[in-house]
Design an enzyme around this catalytic site. Sequence first.
Site, PDB file in Angstrom:
ATOM      1  N   ALA A 160      -6.881   1.853   3.719  1.00 18.69           N
ATOM      2  CA  ALA A 160      -6.031   0.128   4.087  1.00 18.69           C
ATOM      3  C   ALA A 160      -4.655   0.238   3.771  1.00 18.69           C
ATOM      4  O   ALA A 160      -4.427  -1.046   3.176  1.00 18.69           O
ATOM      5  CB  ALA A 160      -7.067  -0.021   3.467  1.00 18.69           C
ATOM      6  N   GLY A 161      -3.922   1.152   5.373  1.00 13.63           N
ATOM      7  CA  GLY A 161      -2.428   0.538   4.781  1.00 13.63           C
ATOM      8  C   GLY A 161      -2.431  -0.851   5.884  1.00 13.63           C
ATOM      9  O   GLY A 161      -3.058  -1.662   6.680  1.00 13.63           O
ATOM     10  N   GLU A 162      -0.739  -0.703   5.803  1.00 13.56           N
ATOM     11  CA  GLU A 162      -0.561  -2.584   6.863  1.00 13.56           C
ATOM     12  C   GLU A 162      -0.855  -1.969   8.190  1.00 13.56           C
ATOM     13  O   GLU A 162      -1.734  -3.244   8.616  1.00 13.56           O
ATOM     14  CB  GLU A 162       0.768  -2.545   6.532  1.00 13.56           C
ATOM     15  CG  GLU A 162       0.723  -2.908   4.943  1.00 13.56           C
ATOM     16  CD  GLU A 162       2.386  -1.918   4.572  1.00 13.56           C
ATOM     17  OE1 GLU A 162       3.034  -1.296   5.286  1.00 13.56           O
ATOM     18  OE2 GLU A 162       1.969  -2.240   3.090  1.00 13.56           O
ATOM     19  N   SER A 219       9.305   1.574   6.828  1.00  6.99           N
ATOM     20  CA  SER A 219       8.444   2.155   6.835  1.00  6.99           C
ATOM     21  C   SER A 219       7.666   3.371   7.797  1.00  6.99           C
ATOM     22  O   SER A 219       8.346   3.983   8.204  1.00  6.99           O
ATOM     23  CB  SER A 219       7.507   0.776   7.762  1.00  6.99           C
ATOM     24  OG  SER A 219       7.769   0.015   7.091  1.00  6.99           O
ATOM     25  N   CYS A 226       0.887  -0.896   0.209  1.00  9.82           N
ATOM     26  CA  CYS A 226       0.117  -0.125   0.019  1.00  9.82           C
ATOM     27  C   CYS A 226       0.647   1.375  -0.056  1.00  9.82           C
ATOM     28  O   CYS A 226       0.776   2.277  -0.489  1.00  9.82           O
ATOM     29  CB  CYS A 226      -1.096  -0.411   1.444  1.00  9.82           C
ATOM     30  SG  CYS A 226      -1.961  -1.701   1.155  1.00  9.82           S
ATOM     31  N   ASN A 227       2.243   0.978   0.498  1.00  8.62           N
ATOM     32  CA  ASN A 227       2.634   2.168   0.955  1.00  8.62           C
ATOM     33  C   ASN A 227       4.231   2.426  -0.076  1.00  8.62           C
ATOM     34  O   ASN A 227       4.144   3.252  -0.110  1.00  8.62           O
ATOM     35  CB  ASN A 227       3.459   2.488   2.522  1.00  8.62           C
ATOM     36  CG  ASN A 227       2.337   2.692   3.016  1.00  8.62           C
ATOM     37  OD1 ASN A 227       1.450   3.682   2.322  1.00  8.62           O
ATOM     38  ND2 ASN A 227       2.389   2.135   4.119  1.00  8.62           N
ATOM     39  N   ARG A 228       4.699   1.544  -1.188  1.00  9.61           N
ATOM     40  CA  ARG A 228       5.709   1.442  -2.469  1.00  9.61           C
ATOM     41  C   ARG A 228       5.553   0.852  -2.787  1.00  9.61           C
ATOM     42  O   ARG A 228       4.460  -0.365  -2.952  1.00  9.61           O
ATOM     43  CB  ARG A 228       6.598   1.015  -1.021  1.00  9.61           C
ATOM     44  CG  ARG A 228       7.111  -0.408  -0.927  1.00  9.61           C
ATOM     45  CD  ARG A 228       8.124  -0.711  -0.231  1.00  9.61           C
ATOM     46  NE  ARG A 228       8.272  -0.181   1.389  1.00  9.61           N
ATOM     47  CZ  ARG A 228       8.391   1.146   1.688  1.00  9.61           C
ATOM     48  NH1 ARG A 228       9.699   1.494   0.921  1.00  9.61           N
ATOM     49  NH2 ARG A 228       9.190   1.900   2.482  1.00  9.61           N
ATOM     50  N   HIS A 265      18.619  -0.463   0.804  1.00  8.50           N
ATOM     51  CA  HIS A 265      17.646   0.241   0.612  1.00  8.50           C
ATOM     52  C   HIS A 265      16.842  -0.989   0.570  1.00  8.50           C
ATOM     53  O   HIS A 265      15.870  -0.691   1.941  1.00  8.50           O
ATOM     54  CB  HIS A 265      17.394   0.986  -0.816  1.00  8.50           C
ATOM     55  CG  HIS A 265      15.973   1.413  -0.830  1.00  8.50           C
ATOM     56  ND1 HIS A 265      15.169   2.663   0.378  1.00  8.50           N
ATOM     57  CD2 HIS A 265      14.571   0.885  -1.397  1.00  8.50           C
ATOM     58  CE1 HIS A 265      13.953   2.720  -0.254  1.00  8.50           C
ATOM     59  NE2 HIS A 265      13.442   1.834  -0.568  1.00  8.50           N
TER      60      HIS A 265
END
Lengths: 429, 271
Positions: A190-192, A109, A50-52, A99
């Site tokens: 709705a991220g982790e 995160s 969700c974020n990357r 990374h």
Amino acid sequence: MEIILTGMSHKTAPVEIREKFSLPKETLGEFLKQLAELPGVQEGMILSTCNRVEILAVVEEEKNGAGKLMDLLAGIAGLESKELAPYLSMRENEEAVKHLFRVTASLDSLVIGEPQILGQVKEAYRQAVANKVSGIILNKLLHRSFFVAKRIRSETKIATQAVSVSFAAVELAKKILGPLNDKGVMLIGAGEMAELAARHLLSQGVKEILIANRTPSRAAELAQEMGGQAIPFADIPGKLKEADIVLSSTGSANYIIRKEQLAGVMRARKNRPIFFIDIAVPRDVDPAINEIENIYVYDIDDLQGVVETNKEERKKEIQRAEEIVQQGVENFRRWLSSLEVVPTILSLRHRLDKIRQGELEKTFSFLKNATAEERRVLNLMTQAIINKILHHPISLLKHQEKREQGKLYVDMIRKIFHLDEEDEEEFTA
Amino acid sequence: MNIIFFQAALVVYLFGTAFSLAYLISLRKFFSLAGKYTLFGGFIVHSCALVWRYAEAGYTPITNLHESLSFFSWSIVGVYLVLQLKYRVEVLAAFVSPLAVVLIILASLFPKEILPLAPVLQSFWLPIHVVLAFVGNAMFALAFAAGVMYLIQERQIKSKKIGPFYHRLPALKVLDDLNYRCLTLGFPLLTLGIISGSVWAESAWGSYWSWDPKETWSLITWFLYAALLHGRLTVGWRGRRAAIFALLGFGILVFTFLGVNLLLTGLHSYN
């Protein structure tokens, strides 16, 4: 050969761009195949959360691998690569390795130390393996990254701190609202971490969960998983009446919940309290809302402040984690350079010669009255044996050097002859 | 003899309060239980004192400041013991028992002799009126304690400065419920207390209402609690505002009880 990593995360791109990359599992394989077919790409992997979204690839040198990856990314989102360029970060070799290690260890995160990301990287790797786009470099790299992540999890406190953030949020909710069994929860984004906290709330028996997400399919998916109800993003203000706990994690650039929206809401709720948990960075909920009576707004810093009285300690833990990452990078670099043919040939010769010398000395100690001439002959003979034995392996290595499988031969030979002394996790990983 | 029981009750309450405060600081389960049972023991002893005094005096012993303060203290402990059965708020004792102790110590400072009952008080309305009024007051005292706890807890959560009280105090919701419950129990009692007093006044003094300071201040108290109840029921006042009102109400109530008797003179002054 180069390792390149390109992509974007909550740190480089706003949610409006990131959400274009949300990849359902089924189409991931499709893009992995496209990745593998790019000229010059030897191995590859796509990580999409969700974020990357990030693409890791092992490419031949000087074939503009990075540019091609960018085109592929743009293709996923249906954008021009020019539009995408400002949001992308590009890393090569050691930087790329570092990374990946940091991402896997949850140092990159939104909530540092959150446990979900390791599983997501594993899943991405599994997909790469299933689609046969991973090879010797990626296999090693990913196993190393899991190893580093596990080390960080067991040797530092960052993981427990992340868990305790979600724990602290639930604890606060209980201190404000009392038992949570008849309470309504709204997830915005709705991220982790939202999912983690929501599951924690579910275990407290909350009555209903509403899920609003920019990508409705993801909201529906999560709603089904958790027995909640997906609602359109536009319905959020109206549904605030029903929500006692609002957990927001969209990472939108602007506030999703603004102060003026709440006056009517509180009247309609007859001032029943609302607890906003804002784990987004930048924030989703206007902090001024905390001034309204019976509304409590905690952002991620506030929650962390509740968990640890000592910010210094947290910094120290992160510092230690970064050191572990650095060690991992160093080890990987050593391994990678060992895959060069010439050093391998040298150490192979060195190894066998050491054995030869040792055995020779033993033999001479039995043959006390051997003449100098006899010794010289024995010496030459053993050297000749070694050379004969090594002749074929070495010419094979030299021959394969320029081919794709060269690394595989080198790696195999290093293992068979045990040329790397301290490769401790090799057998366990 | 009733004085001995009274003084015993005072000492037992002191111990109960000490245990309750020790629990607040240490959070050791033992102190919580010790506090509760000691207060219960004190309540029994105190009840004996009241019954004994009733037997010795021959009338309901709530006619002067010593008796009133003592009865008020007894009512607060009694109401606490009942409410803690429903609201399992272990630290409640630490906030309520000091109040009861202060009242009973005050009671011990006033003349304790049993005097012949003034003719105007010789009525079956006496026990009805004063018991209703004081049990109602005790409810408001608990609402006050809950309000104080609410404000402490609310301040911590709102300011995000989580101090030692955060873990000790219960949820805001629980404290607000307790506050509300005390209000809904205390308000009818206060109302009935005023009505019974008014009826009694008609038969004793010849008028339902004569704007004696006690009556006036009781009415002010009543209006304040009525406003709070109304706000709660119709516009959903709750939380901080309700807690502040409970504090304010109790302040006026204490003035109505003590201030009026000590500072103003009127029909209710019997010392």
